[in-house]
Design an enzyme around this catalytic site. Structure first.
Site, PDB file in Angstrom:
ATOM      1  N   LEU A 148       0.817  -1.218   0.000  1.00 50.06           N
ATOM      2  CA  LEU A 148       0.000   0.000   0.000  1.00 50.06           C
ATOM      3  C   LEU A 148       0.852   1.271   0.000  1.00 50.06           C
ATOM      4  O   LEU A 148       1.947   1.315   0.557  1.00 50.06           O
ATOM      5  CB  LEU A 148      -0.982   0.010   1.168  1.00 50.06           C
ATOM      6  CG  LEU A 148      -0.489  -0.049   2.607  1.00 50.06           C
ATOM      7  CD1 LEU A 148      -0.073   1.311   3.091  1.00 50.06           C
ATOM      8  CD2 LEU A 148      -1.597  -0.601   3.481  1.00 50.06           C
ATOM      9  N   ASN A 210      10.095  -1.985  -4.499  1.00 48.05           N
ATOM     10  CA  ASN A 210      10.410  -0.607  -4.092  1.00 48.05           C
ATOM     11  C   ASN A 210      11.739  -0.147  -4.672  1.00 48.05           C
ATOM     12  O   ASN A 210      11.904   1.030  -5.012  1.00 48.05           O
ATOM     13  CB  ASN A 210      10.396  -0.486  -2.566  1.00 48.05           C
ATOM     14  CG  ASN A 210       8.988  -0.230  -2.049  1.00 48.05           C
ATOM     15  OD1 ASN A 210       8.049  -0.060  -2.840  1.00 48.05           O
ATOM     16  ND2 ASN A 210       8.809  -0.200  -0.744  1.00 48.05           N
ATOM     17  N   LEU A 252       7.878   8.339 -13.342  1.00 47.26           N
ATOM     18  CA  LEU A 252       8.890   9.052 -14.138  1.00 47.26           C
ATOM     19  C   LEU A 252       8.740  10.555 -13.922  1.00 47.26           C
ATOM     20  O   LEU A 252       9.010  11.336 -14.831  1.00 47.26           O
ATOM     21  CB  LEU A 252       8.739   8.717 -15.623  1.00 47.26           C
ATOM     22  CG  LEU A 252       9.370   7.398 -16.110  1.00 47.26           C
ATOM     23  CD1 LEU A 252       9.238   7.274 -17.622  1.00 47.26           C
ATOM     24  CD2 LEU A 252      10.842   7.279 -15.712  1.00 47.26           C
ATOM     25  N   ALA A 254      10.145  13.690 -12.629  1.00 55.46           N
ATOM     26  CA  ALA A 254      11.423  14.216 -12.149  1.00 55.46           C
ATOM     27  C   ALA A 254      11.177  15.353 -11.167  1.00 55.46           C
ATOM     28  O   ALA A 254      10.139  16.010 -11.211  1.00 55.46           O
ATOM     29  CB  ALA A 254      12.245  14.709 -13.333  1.00 55.46           C
ATOM     30  N   CYS A 262       9.623   4.179   3.258  1.00 55.18           N
ATOM     31  CA  CYS A 262       9.799   2.909   2.543  1.00 55.18           C
ATOM     32  C   CYS A 262      10.914   2.922   1.511  1.00 55.18           C
ATOM     33  O   CYS A 262      11.888   2.184   1.642  1.00 55.18           O
ATOM     34  CB  CYS A 262       8.483   2.503   1.893  1.00 55.18           C
ATOM     35  SG  CYS A 262       7.236   2.081   3.115  1.00 55.18           S
TER      36      CYS A 262
END
Ligand code: UDX
Length: 434
Positions: A148, A210, A252, A254, A262
């Site tokens: 989550l 991650n 993506l 930036a 996390c």
């Protein structure tokens, strides 16, 4: 089904409320009495959209209670481990002592055919190490990592992308798998993909997911630096790259890079993990990913200096304290890191955030804060948008012009339209955009 949820932090509180909303009878266990008092009153201890409603509904129905006594887990047949695994002091590795302690505290109350379901993010080998303890009590252990996202936690809990079951042996654990299927029946009925695998693979799925997301973000931030040098626009570059289905547009964006509890912790834990397994060179690149991410923060300070001139005495307004919008979590917040760096360089900094100033004050007590935008921007020499809350994305340059001392906007998240701001007379700066 009678369920206990061990640990009522971010993951556990959402999980307890979510499982109760699926019709289960849930008890949430935590040692922090203050947190429990809030939860018992139907209030989330942190800001998470939709969670208060879920907590109140479940408690009014009588299907959710909270306790600090492990004995209250005795009547449950399924126990979700949701305790934290923070980065260890002075090491890249994750601290699994809370997971170990939770299992040891549960064992005396386990009955034959109970199931412990590990949700916490743990290093490979944790489930295999704890499993004998659980088996001795006649119960079974499944590792079922949670994916989550803060700010979307309720939806992600109730409608996950996938369900990962890590088991010691698929045949021996058949009854436990069936029980977990029953707990997750509404999700499985929706067609959610369920994968059964060994403990090691399940444990690695979370850290590697991650790490992949962090890699995507640092990749585009590295491209942003190239764009700055070349006079290119990273937002258009990202759009163009994202149209390739193999690449995809998500993650993506930036800008100031990733923070939170996390991504930074997990890329470091994976490096510690690889080293322990004797294959550290396999993920050496994660060190660069971490480095690129951290350097975005100093690049933003440099950009501010380039646009504003010497920072001493400059009144700078940092818009955002949370590590991301729709959250009051300030752990490893890029926005606060930059705010502190600017203040250390002599600027007079005010941080504005709709929900996170309370938590921010505890970590960065020397900064000035306000949740009120009008109060923050009055007389400002420059505004820096560092967390992309909706109210900041929707700022109107024409309306703001009369409130500030100098019309300077630095967009650290690439969410504003530079043309619109420049047309309104503002000096506009961003990372990776001309
Ligand atoms: C992450 C994972 O997404 C989730 O699956 C896991 O369970 C927990 O860790 P979270 O920490 O809530 O979730 O935040 P996430 O939405 O992943 O964002 C992390 C950070 O990356 C934020 O600071 C965000 O601002 C930044 N980010 C995200 C970018 O800089 N660019 C992007 O394109 C996306």
């Amino acid at each position: 089904m009678k369920i206990s949820v061990i640990g009522c932090g971010f993951l556990g509180a959402v999980y307890a409320a979510g499982m109760a909303s699926l019709g289960h009878d849930v008890v949430g266990i935590d040692i922090d009495e203050q947190k429990l008092e809030r939860l018992k009153a139907g209030h989330s201890p942190f800001f998470e959209p939709g969670l208060d409603e879920l907590l109140l509904e479940a408690q009014n129905r009588g299907s959710l209670r909270f306790s600090s006594d492990f004995a209250d887990t005795a009547s449950s047949t399924m126990h979700f481990l949701c305790v934290g695994t923070p980065q260890l002091d002075g090491s890249l590795a994750a601290d699994v002592s809370y997971v170990d302690a939770a299992v040891r505290s549960l064992v005396p109350y386990l009955e034959a055919s109970d199931v412990i379901v590990g949700k916490s993010t743990v290093p490979v080998g944790t489930a295999a190490r704890l499993s004998p303890l659980v088996l001795d009590a006649g119960a079974e252990l499944i590792w079922n990592p949670e994916f989550l996202r803060e700010g979307h936690a309720v939806k992600d809990t109730l409608h996950p992308d996938r369900l990962i079951y890590g088991v010691r042996d698929e045949t021996d654990a058949a009854a436990a798998i069936a029980a977990l299927d029953e707990a997750y029946a509404p999700m499985l009925d929706e067609g959610t993909v369920r994968m059964i695998m060994n403990y090691q693979t399940a444990e690695l799925v979370k850290n590697s997911a991650n790490s992949f997301l962090a890699t995507k973000i640092s990749f585009i931030n590295a491209m942003a630096e190239l764009c700055d040098a070349a006079g290119a626009d990273v937002t258009e570059l990202a759009e163009a790259l994202g149209l390739d289905e193999r690449i995809g547009r998500k993650f993506l964006n930036a800008g100031l890079g990733f923070g939170g509890g996390c991504l930074p912790k997990d890329i470091r834990a994976l490096q510690a993990q690889a080293e322990e397994l004797g294959v550290d060179s396999a993920v050496n690149f994660l060190n660069d990913i971490d480095h690129i991410n951290q350097s975005q923060r100093s690049r933003l300070v440099e950009l501010t200096r380039r646009i504003c001139g010497p920072l001493e005495g400059m009144r700078l307004v940092v818009l955002g304290a949370a590590f991301k919008p729709d959250s009051d979590d300030v752990r490893d917040s890029p926005a606060l890191d930059v705010a502190q760096q600017l203040q250390d360089a002599g600027a007079d900094v005010v941080v504005c955030d709709p929900h996170a100033t309370g938590n921010a004050k505890l970590r960065f007590p020397d900064l000035a804060y306000t949740p009120e935008l009008a109060e923050a921007v009055a007389g400002a020499d420059a505004l820096l948008l560092l967390t992309e809350w909706k109210q900041f994305r929707q700022l109107d340059p024409y309306q703001l012009s009369s409130q500030v001392a100098r019309t300077v906007m630095i967009d650290g998240r690439n969410v504003l339209d530079p043309t619109k701001w420049r047309n309104a007379g503002w000096t506009f700066g961003a990372l990776g955009r001309p």
